[in-house]
Design a protein around this motif. Sequence first.
Motif, PDB file in Angstrom:
ATOM      1  N   ASN A  89       3.299   0.242   2.520  1.00 34.90           N
ATOM      2  CA  ASN A  89       3.271  -1.223   2.543  1.00 34.90           C
ATOM      3  C   ASN A  89       3.068  -1.773   3.953  1.00 34.90           C
ATOM      4  OD1 ASN A  89       3.600  -1.568  -0.220  1.00 34.90           O
ATOM      5  ND2 ASN A  89       5.824  -1.618  -0.103  1.00 34.90           N
ATOM      6  N   LEU A  90       3.352  -0.950   4.950  1.00 36.66           N
ATOM      7  CA  LEU A  90       3.100  -1.346   6.340  1.00 36.66           C
ATOM      8  C   LEU A  90       1.662  -1.059   6.761  1.00 36.66           C
ATOM      9  CD1 LEU A  90       6.347  -0.098   8.142  1.00 36.66           C
ATOM     10  CD2 LEU A  90       5.851  -2.365   7.228  1.00 36.66           C
ATOM     11  N   GLY A  91       0.924  -0.344   5.895  1.00 34.13           N
ATOM     12  CA  GLY A  91      -0.461  -0.019   6.197  1.00 34.13           C
ATOM     13  C   GLY A  91      -0.690   1.428   6.543  1.00 34.13           C
ATOM     14  N   LEU A  92       0.381   2.236   6.524  1.00 34.82           N
ATOM     15  CA  LEU A  92       0.247   3.655   6.825  1.00 34.82           C
ATOM     16  C   LEU A  92      -0.222   4.427   5.598  1.00 34.82           C
ATOM     17  CD1 LEU A  92       3.547   3.982   8.824  1.00 34.82           C
ATOM     18  CD2 LEU A  92       1.277   4.417   9.777  1.00 34.82           C
ATOM     19  N   LYS A  93      -1.066   5.422   5.827  1.00 37.87           N
ATOM     20  CA  LYS A  93      -1.557   6.271   4.745  1.00 37.87           C
ATOM     21  C   LYS A  93      -0.826   7.604   4.779  1.00 37.87           C
ATOM     22  CE  LYS A  93      -5.602   9.139   3.675  1.00 37.87           C
ATOM     23  NZ  LYS A  93      -6.937   9.554   4.184  1.00 37.87           N
ATOM     24  N   LEU A  94      -0.241   8.003   3.646  1.00 40.22           N
ATOM     25  CA  LEU A  94       0.348   9.336   3.534  1.00 40.22           C
ATOM     26  C   LEU A  94      -0.786  10.317   3.253  1.00 40.22           C
ATOM     27  CD1 LEU A  94       2.764  11.263   3.339  1.00 40.22           C
ATOM     28  CD2 LEU A  94       2.932  10.668   0.905  1.00 40.22           C
ATOM     29  N   SER A  95      -1.152  11.111   4.255  1.00 41.50           N
ATOM     30  CA  SER A  95      -2.335  11.971   4.122  1.00 41.50           C
ATOM     31  C   SER A  95      -2.007  13.389   3.696  1.00 41.50           C
ATOM     32  CB  SER A  95      -3.113  12.008   5.444  1.00 41.50           C
ATOM     33  OG  SER A  95      -2.339  12.597   6.475  1.00 41.50           O
ATOM     34  N   ALA A  96      -0.782  13.866   3.983  1.00 39.67           N
ATOM     35  CA  ALA A  96      -0.410  15.231   3.608  1.00 39.67           C
ATOM     36  C   ALA A  96       1.103  15.370   3.649  1.00 39.67           C
ATOM     37  CB  ALA A  96      -1.053  16.249   4.548  1.00 39.67           C
ATOM     38  N   GLU A  97       1.638  16.308   2.867  1.00 35.63           N
ATOM     39  CA  GLU A  97       3.067  16.577   2.897  1.00 35.63           C
ATOM     40  C   GLU A  97       3.345  18.006   2.479  1.00 35.63           C
ATOM     41  OE1 GLU A  97       5.511  14.469   0.003  1.00 35.63           O
ATOM     42  OE2 GLU A  97       3.690  13.907  -1.077  1.00 35.63           O
ATOM     43  N   CYS A  98       4.478  18.529   2.936  1.00 36.39           N
ATOM     44  CA  CYS A  98       4.905  19.892   2.626  1.00 36.39           C
ATOM     45  C   CYS A  98       6.301  19.811   2.020  1.00 36.39           C
ATOM     46  CB  CYS A  98       4.907  20.747   3.893  1.00 36.39           C
ATOM     47  SG  CYS A  98       5.327  22.481   3.612  1.00 36.39           S
ATOM     48  N   LYS A  99       6.470  20.302   0.811  1.00 39.07           N
ATOM     49  CA  LYS A  99       7.721  20.108   0.085  1.00 39.07           C
ATOM     50  C   LYS A  99       8.669  21.294   0.244  1.00 39.07           C
ATOM     51  CE  LYS A  99       5.661  16.900  -3.205  1.00 39.07           C
ATOM     52  NZ  LYS A  99       5.403  16.554  -4.621  1.00 39.07           N
ATOM     53  N   ASP A 100       8.901  21.705   1.502  1.00 42.17           N
ATOM     54  CA  ASP A 100       9.922  22.706   1.760  1.00 42.17           C
ATOM     55  C   ASP A 100      11.102  22.016   2.431  1.00 42.17           C
ATOM     56  OD1 ASP A 100       9.088  22.255   4.340  1.00 42.17           O
ATOM     57  OD2 ASP A 100       8.557  24.324   4.786  1.00 42.17           O
ATOM     58  N   LYS A 101      11.989  22.775   3.061  1.00 38.63           N
ATOM     59  CA  LYS A 101      13.213  22.188   3.625  1.00 38.63           C
ATOM     60  C   LYS A 101      12.940  21.212   4.772  1.00 38.63           C
ATOM     61  CE  LYS A 101      13.890  26.156   6.701  1.00 38.63           C
ATOM     62  NZ  LYS A 101      14.812  27.273   7.075  1.00 38.63           N
ATOM     63  N   THR A 102      11.797  21.353   5.439  1.00 42.02           N
ATOM     64  CA  THR A 102      11.481  20.440   6.536  1.00 42.02           C
ATOM     65  C   THR A 102      10.899  19.117   6.045  1.00 42.02           C
ATOM     66  OG1 THR A 102       9.284  21.419   6.793  1.00 42.02           O
ATOM     67  CG2 THR A 102      11.042  22.310   8.175  1.00 42.02           C
ATOM     68  N   ILE A 104       7.950  17.938   5.680  1.00 43.82           N
ATOM     69  CA  ILE A 104       6.970  17.354   6.594  1.00 43.82           C
ATOM     70  C   ILE A 104       6.067  16.380   5.844  1.00 43.82           C
ATOM     71  CG2 ILE A 104       4.988  17.830   8.086  1.00 43.82           C
ATOM     72  CD1 ILE A 104       6.194  20.549   8.665  1.00 43.82           C
ATOM     73  N   LYS A 105       5.862  15.226   6.454  1.00 45.66           N
ATOM     74  CA  LYS A 105       4.899  14.253   5.948  1.00 45.66           C
ATOM     75  C   LYS A 105       4.042  13.781   7.107  1.00 45.66           C
ATOM     76  CE  LYS A 105       7.769  12.557   2.137  1.00 45.66           C
ATOM     77  NZ  LYS A 105       8.438  11.386   1.527  1.00 45.66           N
ATOM     78  N   ILE A 106       2.755  13.640   6.855  1.00 42.60           N
ATOM     79  CA  ILE A 106       1.847  13.123   7.867  1.00 42.60           C
ATOM     80  C   ILE A 106       1.300  11.784   7.390  1.00 42.60           C
ATOM     81  CG2 ILE A 106      -0.239  13.514   9.239  1.00 42.60           C
ATOM     82  CD1 ILE A 106       0.108  16.471   8.838  1.00 42.60           C
ATOM     83  N   TYR A 107       1.553  10.762   8.181  1.00 45.19           N
ATOM     84  CA  TYR A 107       1.018   9.428   7.926  1.00 45.19           C
ATOM     85  C   TYR A 107      -0.030   9.128   8.988  1.00 45.19           C
ATOM     86  CZ  TYR A 107       5.171   8.679   4.989  1.00 45.19           C
ATOM     87  OH  TYR A 107       6.144   8.770   4.027  1.00 45.19           O
ATOM     88  N   VAL A 124       0.787  10.520  12.607  1.00 45.59           N
ATOM     89  CA  VAL A 124       2.192  10.611  12.999  1.00 45.59           C
ATOM     90  C   VAL A 124       2.890  11.544  12.007  1.00 45.59           C
ATOM     91  CG1 VAL A 124       4.364   9.359  13.262  1.00 45.59           C
ATOM     92  CG2 VAL A 124       2.220   8.294  13.988  1.00 45.59           C
ATOM     93  N   ILE A 125       3.698  12.472  12.535  1.00 46.47           N
ATOM     94  CA  ILE A 125       4.375  13.462  11.691  1.00 46.47           C
ATOM     95  C   ILE A 125       5.861  13.148  11.592  1.00 46.47           C
ATOM     96  CG2 ILE A 125       4.975  15.894  11.437  1.00 46.47           C
ATOM     97  CD1 ILE A 125       2.420  16.669  12.731  1.00 46.47           C
ATOM     98  N   GLN A 126       6.393  13.273  10.372  1.00 43.70           N
ATOM     99  CA  GLN A 126       7.816  13.084  10.119  1.00 43.70           C
ATOM    100  C   GLN A 126       8.374  14.360   9.501  1.00 43.70           C
ATOM    101  OE1 GLN A 126       9.177  10.753   6.636  1.00 43.70           O
ATOM    102  NE2 GLN A 126      10.157   9.376   8.095  1.00 43.70           N
TER     103      GLN A 126
END
Length: 278
Positions: A89-102, A104-107, A124-126
């Motif tokens: 909603n802020l304009g960021l695109k979720l381009s990839a994610e990894c569903k392990d314990k970390t 990781i999401k890349i916007y 930006v990586i979270q």
Amino acid sequence: MFNLLGKIINMKTVFLLTLLLFLSIISVGQKNNYQKKLTGQIKKNISFARNFVYAENSDYNIDSLCKVTANKVVNLMVGNNYSSIYYQNLGLKLSAECKDKTAIKIYNFGYDCGGTRRLITHPVIQWKNAYGKIFAYNLSSKINCDFFKIYRLKSQSRNLYLLIGVEAGDGNCYQGIAYVIEIKGDYLIADNPIFVNRPYLNLCNREFEFDAKIQVLTSFLGHPSVPSPLKYAVDGQGDYSKDKMANVKLTTLIGEGYNSEPSIFYLKFNGHQFVKEN
């Protein structure tokens, strides 16, 4: 005497608790106001970047705005468990994610530079540490790329991840990019020497695929064409290209398959680096 002393102590205790509660309410209010102001700035900046027209704003430093905005996104993400929908909603695109314990999401977000590169992406990586605390890192400070895949690399003692993405290069080139990062608790390491002496491969008009089961990275031409010379890909990567011996080693590592028909090379991750597949 003792009753009076007890009453005084109780009054002091109540006063201190009331003061702490008051200060806590003020702190929460200040944090909420800061978050509201920060999200407003991010949304406004991303919207401006998305609608940016170079011909109408040729003197505007849009790249500087995006760099500042990416850092603001990091400040917003750290310690906050907002949903992907919130960020979108802020304009960021979720381009990839990894569903392990970390987790990781890349916007990302970006702008059209008006030149042959066209869209320039700011990722930006979270991620989360072992205790579930959330951190973020501005990867666009290292590279501009639209990452769309994340793979866990097999390593005994390290949390290494392969990111695969693309980015426009010029009118005749799109860049295929394979980038390895390491998550080390609260920190992200973006400059590990995974490909001889650098953390990524950046090759013109090529695509990357990764077989997670056998840990093999494949690079091939995205469409029928003559492979671009390796010179820029190896010798034109800033500080990473200052080591001439490393340039020779990298050229040797990928050059044989790269320069032969049909221009395909394979690299295997050995737990530490990508090496030639035997």
